[in-house]
Design a protein around this motif. Structure first.
Motif, mmCIF file in Angstrom:
data_model
loop_
_atom_site.group_PDB
_atom_site.id
_atom_site.type_symbol
_atom_site.label_atom_id
_atom_site.label_comp_id
_atom_site.label_asym_id
_atom_site.label_seq_id
_atom_site.Cartn_x
_atom_site.Cartn_y
_atom_site.Cartn_z
ATOM 1 N N GLU A 1 0.918 -1.422 -0.147
ATOM 2 C CA GLU A 1 -0.092 0.021 -0.088
ATOM 3 C C GLU A 1 1.096 1.292 -0.362
ATOM 4 O O GLU A 1 1.832 1.227 0.772
ATOM 5 C CB GLU A 1 -0.815 0.142 1.237
ATOM 6 C CG GLU A 1 -1.616 -1.665 1.874
ATOM 7 C CD GLU A 1 -2.518 -1.259 2.354
ATOM 8 O OE1 GLU A 1 -3.900 -0.892 2.606
ATOM 9 O OE2 GLU A 1 -1.947 -1.523 3.679
ATOM 10 N N ALA A 2 0.733 2.156 -1.034
ATOM 11 C CA ALA A 2 1.502 3.347 -0.952
ATOM 12 C C ALA A 2 1.017 4.026 0.355
ATOM 13 O O ALA A 2 1.760 4.912 0.879
ATOM 14 C CB ALA A 2 0.974 4.484 -2.154
ATOM 15 N N ASP A 3 -0.022 3.862 0.626
ATOM 16 C CA ASP A 3 -0.607 4.832 2.344
ATOM 17 C C ASP A 3 -1.065 4.622 2.721
ATOM 18 O O ASP A 3 -2.665 3.468 2.133
ATOM 19 C CB ASP A 3 -1.366 6.233 1.978
ATOM 20 C CG ASP A 3 -1.390 7.278 3.072
ATOM 21 O OD1 ASP A 3 -2.266 6.481 3.817
ATOM 22 O OD2 ASP A 3 -0.705 7.967 3.147
ATOM 23 N N LYS A 4 -1.706 4.153 4.068
ATOM 24 C CA LYS A 4 -2.607 2.965 4.461
ATOM 25 C C LYS A 4 -4.117 3.247 5.005
ATOM 26 O O LYS A 4 -5.224 3.510 5.748
ATOM 27 C CB LYS A 4 -1.677 2.179 5.809
ATOM 28 C CG LYS A 4 -0.868 1.647 5.173
ATOM 29 C CD LYS A 4 -0.448 0.944 6.669
ATOM 30 C CE LYS A 4 0.916 0.118 6.427
ATOM 31 N NZ LYS A 4 0.598 -1.370 5.774
ATOM 32 N N ASN A 5 -3.860 5.270 5.061
ATOM 33 C CA ASN A 5 -4.524 5.261 5.205
ATOM 34 C C ASN A 5 -6.010 5.789 6.598
ATOM 35 O O ASN A 5 -6.762 5.872 7.016
ATOM 36 C CB ASN A 5 -6.555 5.928 4.644
ATOM 37 C CG ASN A 5 -7.304 6.565 3.767
ATOM 38 O OD1 ASN A 5 -7.008 7.829 4.538
ATOM 39 N ND2 ASN A 5 -8.995 6.217 4.292
ATOM 40 N N LYS A 6 -4.849 5.857 7.781
ATOM 41 C CA LYS A 6 -4.777 5.820 9.042
ATOM 42 C C LYS A 6 -4.925 7.964 9.547
ATOM 43 O O LYS A 6 -4.072 8.325 8.906
ATOM 44 C CB LYS A 6 -3.628 4.773 9.654
ATOM 45 C CG LYS A 6 -3.695 3.324 9.175
ATOM 46 C CD LYS A 6 -4.571 2.857 9.495
ATOM 47 C CE LYS A 6 -4.698 1.130 9.369
ATOM 48 N NZ LYS A 6 -6.221 0.791 10.020
ATOM 49 N N THR A 7 -5.845 7.466 10.166
ATOM 50 C CA THR A 7 -5.631 9.265 11.520
ATOM 51 C C THR A 7 -4.560 8.869 12.324
ATOM 52 O O THR A 7 -4.118 8.027 13.364
ATOM 53 C CB THR A 7 -6.801 9.074 12.272
ATOM 54 O OG1 THR A 7 -7.762 9.147 10.651
ATOM 55 C CG2 THR A 7 -7.331 10.488 13.000
#
Length: 374
Positions: free
Chosen positions: A58-64
């Protein structure tokens, strides 16, 4: 500051297809606009995205991310003539609710972050907020004025579940008999119902609940991580039944998206006990114009141009309106239609209802945390 703090790239496999465009699920903004104060800009290269895809990464896990900060002050004097408050405070900066139209996005740039995805995914936690508030209202020079929680970002956003800073601040207001207002669109406020009831006994609390649409489909893309409309109306009802005055925030009104709902919105909040309502006409100031334009072309491509043109028509032909006294009201034929509908709604559904003025007389006698006898 880490030069990469302001950059969270769009990612490859945490998106869904919406209207034939890559769409980041669960977020409002669909990009990380470059911080205008930074000399650096960033882009996500296609070869890197392709590498991630081939490697199953994943290029980005979209986590806060929750980032602790320790500001020197917490209570802000509000000087804008467009805002109906004198003082505000915000336990959190950034907001995970992800409302695409939020004017507070621009303030995230002051912290070195993007007003786009960073605003929703990098939440600054003011861990010393309670202490700063107590110091402020105990000052000999301080005279009680209503302090509004959430003048900028929602004090009951998801971070409050973990950090409970808003709850701690409400206990301070109660201890010192100081008036407080709350603006929120989260049913989490009901967790503190007993505190609110204690404050209401001395007319020290007023709550503003934001209800932007009655359509869940619209809510999910406009305000992706907010409480459902059903729960918001239920929150208004429960607060009202417990003697806590509620003003509904029917804001912002966005031509072509929720402008047709004005009368139904007003009736819904009135039926659930709201004593009054307020509204604004949407304005896309600063970086929000670009972020909103990108969003609507991905979520509503068939009506994007129409909506953008109607918003501009309400603000002298531009999406970015900063004129005091006009920017939140709008002007022109479309804005007048919205205002006329609001006047009709007040006459029809809110006749003889009055939102009370909060009590500022008790605090002076409680500056030490208990009533002074002399």
């Amino acid at each position: 500051m880490n030069l990469f703090n302001g950059f969270i790239p769009l990612f490859w496999n945490k998106s869904i297809k919406l209207n034939s465009e890559e769409f980041i699920k669960g977020r409002g903004a669909q990009q990380n606009k470059t911080n205008k104060f930074s000399e650096f800009s960033y882009e996500m290269r296609d070869d890197f995205l392709e590498f991630c895809r081939l490697e199953g990464e994943e290029a980005d896990k979209n986590k806060t991310q929750y980032l602790p900060i320790f500001p020197k002050t917490i209570v802000n004097k509000v000087t804008s003539i467009d805002v109906g408050m004198q003082y505000s405070m915000n336990p959190y900066q950034g907001c995970e609710h992800g409302c695409i139209y939020c004017y507070a996005r621009n303030t995230h740039e002051f912290w070195g972050y993007s007003p786009g995805l960073d605003f929703e995914r990098k939440i600054l936690i003011k861990q010393n907020a309670r202490l700063l508030l107590e110091e402020k209202i105990r000052s000999k020079r301080w005279q009680a004025r209503t302090i509004v929680l959430s003048g900028n970002t929602d004090c009951y956003q998801p971070a409050e579940n973990q950090f409970k800073i808003t709850q701690a601040c409400l206990k301070v207001f109660l201890k010192y008999k100081h008036p407080v207002g709350i603006i929120t669109k989260n049913a989490l406020i009901l967790r503190d119902l007993e505190l609110l009831k204690e404050l209401s006994k001395d007319n020290l609390i007023g709550v503003n609940i934001s209800v932007t649409t009655l359509s869940e489909k619209t809510r999910r893309i406009l305000e992706p991580r907010t409480t459902t409309i059903k729960k918001r109306l239920e929150t208004i009802r429960i607060l009202s039944e417990n003697g806590i005055p509620v003003n509904a925030m029917l804001a912002p009104i966005i031509p072509g998206i929720n402008s047709h709902e004005v009368l139904n919105l007003a009736k819904a909040v009135a039926d659930n006990g709201a004593l009054s309502f307020a509204f604004t006409v949407v304005r896309l100031n600063g970086a929000i114009g670009q972020i909103f334009t990108d969003w609507i072309k991905k979520t509503m491509p068939d009506k994007a141009d129409k909506v953008l043109h109607q918003i501009a028509e309400c603000h002298g032909g531009t999406l970015n309106d900063s004129r005091f006294g006009i920017r939140s009201r709008g002007e022109g034929h479309l804005a007048k239609q919205i205002h006329d509908l609001m006047k009709l709604a007040k006459r029809t559904y809110f006749k003889d209802r009055v939102f009370p003025k909060l009590n500022t007389n008790l605090h002076e006698g409680y500056k030490d945390g208990q009533m002074r006898l002399f």
